[in-house]
Design a protein around this motif. Structure first.
Motif, PDB file in Angstrom:
ATOM      1  N   LEU A 132       0.856  -1.181   0.000  1.00  0.00           N
ATOM      2  CA  LEU A 132       0.000   0.000   0.000  1.00  0.00           C
ATOM      3  C   LEU A 132       0.892   1.231   0.000  1.00  0.00           C
ATOM      4  O   LEU A 132       1.749   1.387   0.869  1.00  0.00           O
ATOM      5  N   LEU A 133       0.676   2.113  -0.985  1.00  0.00           N
ATOM      6  CA  LEU A 133       1.478   3.318  -1.146  1.00  0.00           C
ATOM      7  C   LEU A 133       0.608   4.551  -0.926  1.00  0.00           C
ATOM      8  O   LEU A 133      -0.591   4.538  -1.222  1.00  0.00           O
ATOM      9  N   TYR A 194      -4.222   1.264   8.391  1.00  0.00           N
ATOM     10  CA  TYR A 194      -4.589   0.534   7.182  1.00  0.00           C
ATOM     11  C   TYR A 194      -4.271  -0.946   7.349  1.00  0.00           C
ATOM     12  O   TYR A 194      -3.213  -1.318   7.850  1.00  0.00           O
ATOM     13  N   ILE A 195      -5.221  -1.783   6.918  1.00  0.00           N
ATOM     14  CA  ILE A 195      -5.056  -3.232   6.909  1.00  0.00           C
ATOM     15  C   ILE A 195      -5.340  -3.716   5.496  1.00  0.00           C
ATOM     16  O   ILE A 195      -6.389  -3.415   4.923  1.00  0.00           O
ATOM     17  N   LEU A 196      -4.395  -4.448   4.939  1.00  0.00           N
ATOM     18  CA  LEU A 196      -4.502  -4.933   3.571  1.00  0.00           C
ATOM     19  C   LEU A 196      -4.800  -6.427   3.596  1.00  0.00           C
ATOM     20  O   LEU A 196      -3.990  -7.228   4.060  1.00  0.00           O
ATOM     21  N   LEU A 197      -5.999  -6.800   3.111  1.00  0.00           N
ATOM     22  CA  LEU A 197      -6.390  -8.203   2.999  1.00  0.00           C
ATOM     23  C   LEU A 197      -6.278  -8.639   1.543  1.00  0.00           C
ATOM     24  O   LEU A 197      -6.591  -7.872   0.631  1.00  0.00           O
ATOM     25  N   THR A 198      -5.826  -9.874   1.333  1.00  0.00           N
ATOM     26  CA  THR A 198      -5.618 -10.390  -0.012  1.00  0.00           C
ATOM     27  C   THR A 198      -6.607 -11.516  -0.308  1.00  0.00           C
ATOM     28  O   THR A 198      -7.448 -11.865   0.517  1.00  0.00           O
ATOM     29  N   ALA A 199      -6.469 -12.083  -1.511  1.00  0.00           N
ATOM     30  CA  ALA A 199      -7.379 -13.157  -1.916  1.00  0.00           C
ATOM     31  C   ALA A 199      -7.254 -14.376  -1.009  1.00  0.00           C
ATOM     32  O   ALA A 199      -8.213 -15.143  -0.852  1.00  0.00           O
ATOM     33  N   GLU A 200      -6.093 -14.576  -0.390  1.00  0.00           N
ATOM     34  CA  GLU A 200      -5.927 -15.699   0.537  1.00  0.00           C
ATOM     35  C   GLU A 200      -6.841 -15.594   1.752  1.00  0.00           C
ATOM     36  O   GLU A 200      -7.182 -16.605   2.365  1.00  0.00           O
ATOM     37  N   LEU A 208      -8.653  -6.283  -0.416  1.00  0.00           N
ATOM     38  CA  LEU A 208      -9.628  -5.491   0.338  1.00  0.00           C
ATOM     39  C   LEU A 208      -8.846  -4.604   1.289  1.00  0.00           C
ATOM     40  O   LEU A 208      -8.120  -5.106   2.159  1.00  0.00           O
ATOM     41  N   LEU A 209      -8.971  -3.297   1.133  1.00  0.00           N
ATOM     42  CA  LEU A 209      -8.248  -2.346   1.973  1.00  0.00           C
ATOM     43  C   LEU A 209      -9.184  -1.838   3.068  1.00  0.00           C
ATOM     44  O   LEU A 209     -10.298  -1.380   2.778  1.00  0.00           O
ATOM     45  N   HIS A 255       3.021   2.854  17.703  1.00  0.00           N
ATOM     46  CA  HIS A 255       3.339   3.427  16.401  1.00  0.00           C
ATOM     47  C   HIS A 255       4.422   2.600  15.722  1.00  0.00           C
ATOM     48  O   HIS A 255       5.292   2.018  16.366  1.00  0.00           O
ATOM     49  N   GLY A 256       4.366   2.593  14.404  1.00  0.00           N
ATOM     50  CA  GLY A 256       5.330   1.820  13.645  1.00  0.00           C
ATOM     51  C   GLY A 256       5.052   0.335  13.630  1.00  0.00           C
ATOM     52  O   GLY A 256       5.870  -0.441  13.155  1.00  0.00           O
ATOM     53  N   ARG A 257       3.901  -0.090  14.151  1.00  0.00           N
ATOM     54  CA  ARG A 257       3.529  -1.504  14.190  1.00  0.00           C
ATOM     55  C   ARG A 257       2.263  -1.698  13.355  1.00  0.00           C
ATOM     56  O   ARG A 257       1.241  -1.072  13.616  1.00  0.00           O
ATOM     57  N   GLU A 258       2.348  -2.561  12.350  1.00  0.00           N
ATOM     58  CA  GLU A 258       1.176  -2.880  11.548  1.00  0.00           C
ATOM     59  C   GLU A 258       0.287  -3.870  12.290  1.00  0.00           C
ATOM     60  O   GLU A 258       0.759  -4.660  13.109  1.00  0.00           O
ATOM     61  N   GLY A 259      -1.007  -3.815  12.008  1.00  0.00           N
ATOM     62  CA  GLY A 259      -1.923  -4.759  12.612  1.00  0.00           C
ATOM     63  C   GLY A 259      -1.689  -6.170  12.097  1.00  0.00           C
ATOM     64  O   GLY A 259      -1.409  -6.378  10.910  1.00  0.00           O
TER      65      GLY A 259
END
Length: 424
Positions: A132-133, A194-200, A208-209, A255-259
């Motif tokens: 994600l950019l 932001y959480i990025l979900l993929t087809a898996e 799915l963003l 901060h600096g930690r992704e979900g």
């Protein structure tokens, strides 16, 4: 009369048996494998079979099972002003197959196809091989497809990109001690997680963003969350949903930690001020919390990840001892304790054990690799050289890694091979 030349009869070359062809492919390299898969349908079917993919991706095979690499946002230049690679290998560093793939295939491809994109966008998050950019401030929109877009979902392996507008609402947060990250523009940013979900994850599309606006100190004395979603098959954000809970603990998201995502729908965030994890079920729209095991480390000495079987894993550090905790049905169980002092001494001979501690930076979601810095008091020992220590939790091997402004990217190679299109 000129005698006629005899025509030599060209005999057709005998076809190699399929087993022999597969044996040759299994001893070549990844580029040869992909080229052979494009020769004909029967050979492609055999190469992309589950058994053959499992063979070439096992330990010592020509394809690494997974690759952990850095996607550099601002690549370094050498003395001759030659730009360095946009992708550099992090793990497995000593594997020829992984080094060959990243250095000879992936890095040149990204530099050739995506340099213009990474000059205009900064990475926010990465998951499942997607990145994600976010558009850098004061960058003009040079293409018609980029009008009214602030975000981009990018696939470094294929070069595919999807531009989308930023989520509605939110609030503007100026860069301060509350937001200590090098990827934040100087004038601020929208405070969304932001959480990025993929087809898996079973989302029914390529990605799915999820944009979550978490408020931990609301008027009711509890916690609330506002969530918006964007599907790859859509052109706009879905309607925002809100959820709150009065009994949840107040604190700050680290901060600096992704979900960390479990089961394709449950997101976990570490809370820095309390000994708990904030959870959110995307499908059920339910907010909850999980209690952490008792630890003595500060917030920078804890980090969340996942296990190979899809369970939640927590790493904690006390001086040079790293403890791995695994979540079970009735709480947490200590999986392993790793003493990294001896390895660090071999990498840093001048290291003094007085007032030393470990600060975690990244934890691979799929790979069992953790990146951390060694600190002395308030100073980070590895920061002057811009390096991180990389530890493989399985083999206990450790090496140093250059750390420029970058994002950790994990690529599941076996999944990419099995996901190649099968022609009928």
């Amino acid at each position: 009369m000129v005698p006629q030349k005899r025509r030599r009869k060209i005999l057709p070359s005998p076809a190699l048996p399929v087993d022999l062809l597969l044996e040759i492919v299994a001893r070549s390299d990844l580029v040869t494998l992909i080229r052979c898969a494009a020769v004909c349908k029967p050979l492609r079917r055999d190469i992309l079979s589950v058994s053959f993919v499992r063979r070439v991706t096992q330990h010592g095979g020509i394809v690494p099972p997974s690759v952990v690499a850095y996607l550099h946002t601002r690549p370094m230049r050498n003395r001759n002003r030659v730009m360095g690679p946009l992708v550099s290998l992090v793990h497995p560093a000593a594997t020829p197959a992984a080094s060959c793939f990243v250095d000879n295939s992936l890095a040149p491809y990204v530099l050739r196809r995506s340099l213009d994109l990474l000059r205009r966008f900064d990475p926010l998050a990465s998951r499942g091989g997607l990145v994600l950019l976010r558009r850098r401030p004061n960058i003009n929109r040079t293409r018609e497809s980029e009008f009214d877009t602030d975000l981009c979902v990018f696939n470094p392996m294929t070069g595919d990109r999807t531009y989308l507008p930023g989520p509605r609402g939110g609030y503007w947060c100026h860069r301060s001690a509350r937001c200590p990250t090098s990827l934040v523009p100087a004038e601020g940013y929208w405070c969304h997680r932001y959480i990025l979900l993929t087809a898996e994850d079973g989302v029914g599309c390529s990605f799915l963003l999820v944009a979550a606006d978490v408020e931990l100190y609301n008027r009711n004395g509890g916690c609330s969350i506002k969530v918006q979603t964007f599907r790859s098959s859509s052109t706009h954000w879905d309607r925002a949903t809100s959820n709150g809970h009065r009994r949840l603990p107040s604190g700050n998201l680290e901060h600096g930690r992704e979900g960390v995502v479990l089961g394709g729908n449950i997101v976990h965030w570490l809370l820095s001020d309390v000994n708990k994890i904030l959870t959110y079920d995307i499908r059920k729209e339910w907010l909850g919390s999980v209690k952490l095991p008792p630890t003595n480390g500060v917030k920078s000495q804890r980090i969340l990840g996942t296990s190979t079987d899809g369970r939640l894993r927590l790493l904690t550090a006390e001086i040079f001892m790293i403890s791995a905790w695994l979540q079970v049905a009735d709480g947490w169980v200590k999986e392993a304790v790793i003493d990294v002092e001896q390895n660090l001494r071999s990498l840093l001979p001048s290291m003094s054990p007085d007032c030393m501690w470990i600060a975690f930076e990244r934890f691979g979601e799929r790979s069992r690799v953790v990146l951390f810095r060694v600190c002395h008091g308030d100073d980070m020992l590895l920061r002057p050289k811009g390096r991180l220590a990389v530890l493989d939790l399985d083999t206990r091997e450790m090496h140093l890694q250059e750390s420029h402004p970058s994002l950790l990217l994990e690529i599941d190679m076996s999944q990419h091979l099995q996901g190649m299109k099968m022609f009928s």
